[in-house]
Write an enzyme that holds these catalytic residues in place. Structure first.
Site, PDB file in Angstrom:
ATOM      1  N   VAL A  35      38.635  44.174  27.809  1.00  0.00           N
ATOM      2  CA  VAL A  35      38.501  45.123  26.694  1.00  0.00           C
ATOM      3  C   VAL A  35      38.857  46.507  27.226  1.00  0.00           C
ATOM      4  O   VAL A  35      38.138  47.053  28.073  1.00  0.00           O
ATOM      5  CB  VAL A  35      37.064  45.112  26.132  1.00  0.00           C
ATOM      6  N   GLU A  83      36.302  39.101  33.371  1.00  0.00           N
ATOM      7  CA  GLU A  83      35.209  38.506  34.157  1.00  0.00           C
ATOM      8  C   GLU A  83      33.894  39.224  33.862  1.00  0.00           C
ATOM      9  O   GLU A  83      32.859  38.603  33.651  1.00  0.00           O
ATOM     10  CB  GLU A  83      35.515  38.614  35.653  1.00  0.00           C
TER      11      GLU A  83
HETATM   12  O1  LIG Z   1      41.214  39.896  37.200  1.00  0.00           O
HETATM   13  C1  LIG Z   1      41.501  40.744  36.337  1.00  0.00           C
HETATM   14  C2  LIG Z   1      42.480  41.721  36.538  1.00  0.00           C
HETATM   15  C3  LIG Z   1      42.727  42.615  35.514  1.00  0.00           C
HETATM   16  N1  LIG Z   1      42.045  42.520  34.348  1.00  0.00           N
HETATM   17  C4  LIG Z   1      42.354  43.426  33.241  1.00  0.00           C
HETATM   18  C5  LIG Z   1      41.907  44.859  33.391  1.00  0.00           C
HETATM   19  C6  LIG Z   1      42.907  45.560  32.494  1.00  0.00           C
HETATM   20  O2  LIG Z   1      42.480  45.463  31.146  1.00  0.00           O
HETATM   21  C7  LIG Z   1      44.174  44.751  32.641  1.00  0.00           C
HETATM   22  C8  LIG Z   1      45.185  45.353  33.588  1.00  0.00           C
HETATM   23  O3  LIG Z   1      44.620  45.607  34.825  1.00  0.00           O
HETATM   24  O4  LIG Z   1      43.756  43.478  33.091  1.00  0.00           O
HETATM   25  C9  LIG Z   1      41.092  41.572  34.134  1.00  0.00           C
HETATM   26  O5  LIG Z   1      40.498  41.480  33.078  1.00  0.00           O
HETATM   27  N2  LIG Z   1      40.830  40.721  35.160  1.00  0.00           N
HETATM   28 ZN   LIG Z   2      38.036  43.028  37.379  1.00  0.00          ZN
END
Ligand SMILES: O=c1ccn([C@H]2C[C@H](O)[C@@H](CO)O2)c(=O)[nH]1
Ligand SMILES: [Zn+2]
Length: 161
Positions: free
Chosen positions: A67, A79
């Site tokens: 988000v 996560e």
């Molecule tokens: O393991 C990860 C790596 C990145 N992001 C998200 C954070 C951001 O919204 C986007 C780009 O970094 O991806 C995650 O949710 N999990």
């Molecule tokens: Zn993360």
């Protein structure tokens, strides 16, 4: 071969195969729910969608997605979204975590998420983290201890008591 920064190179990628450590049906559900959870992502800035499934110690599945925010630093990873949902629903010990992105290769959790995942892992840090590619045809499996060696955790705070 050139590796992109999101490719995990330290572990075996097992195409189309299951993990013998957990029942097939649970593995399948973890994977499918993580893939589906990408549809819940709010990521208009990075356009990088991530889905996550947590398997709780009472065998419940809890999903989350990343988000983002116009103030970019306010982004919350998939996560941590799933972890906060699980903990506030009363689950604070997890059996497994799965993530999935839109990439053809398998991406791994960021540093902040590794630390937060570690908090709710088993004491031995053997909890598996499954990193699936977009269609689930590939995954990398690593334990929390492997992803975050020499980690700082709740027990370290007890040494001063
Ligand atoms: O393991 C990860 C790596 C990145 N992001 C998200 C954070 C951001 O919204 C986007 C780009 O970094 O991806 C995650 O949710 N999990
Ligand atoms: Zn993360």
């Amino acid at each position: 071969m050139t590796y992109s920064s999101t490719m995990v190179t330290q572990s075996t990628t097992l195409p189309e195969s299951k993990d013998p450590a957990i029942p097939d049906s649970i593995f399948h559900t973890l994977k499918e729910k993580a893939i589906k959870a990408r549809n819940l992502s709010y990521s208009p800035y990075s356009k990088f969608r991530v889905g996550c499934t947590i398997l709780t110690d009472s065998d419940e599945f809890i999903v989350g997605a990343n988000v983002e925010n116009a103030s970019y630093g306010g982004a919350i990873c998939a996560e941590r979204t799933a972890i906060v949902k699980a903990v506030t629903d009363g689950h604070s010990v997890f059996k497994a975590i799965a993530i999935s992105t839109d990439l053809e290769s398998c991406a791994s959790p960021c540093g902040i998420c590794r630390q937060v995942i570690r908090e709710f892992s088993d004491k031995e840090l053997k909890m598996p983290i499954y990193m699936f590619n977009a269609d689930g045809s590939k995954f990398v499996r690593m334990t929390v201890g492997e992803l975050l060696p020499l980690s700082f955790g709740p027990d370290d705070l007890k040494s001063l008591e």
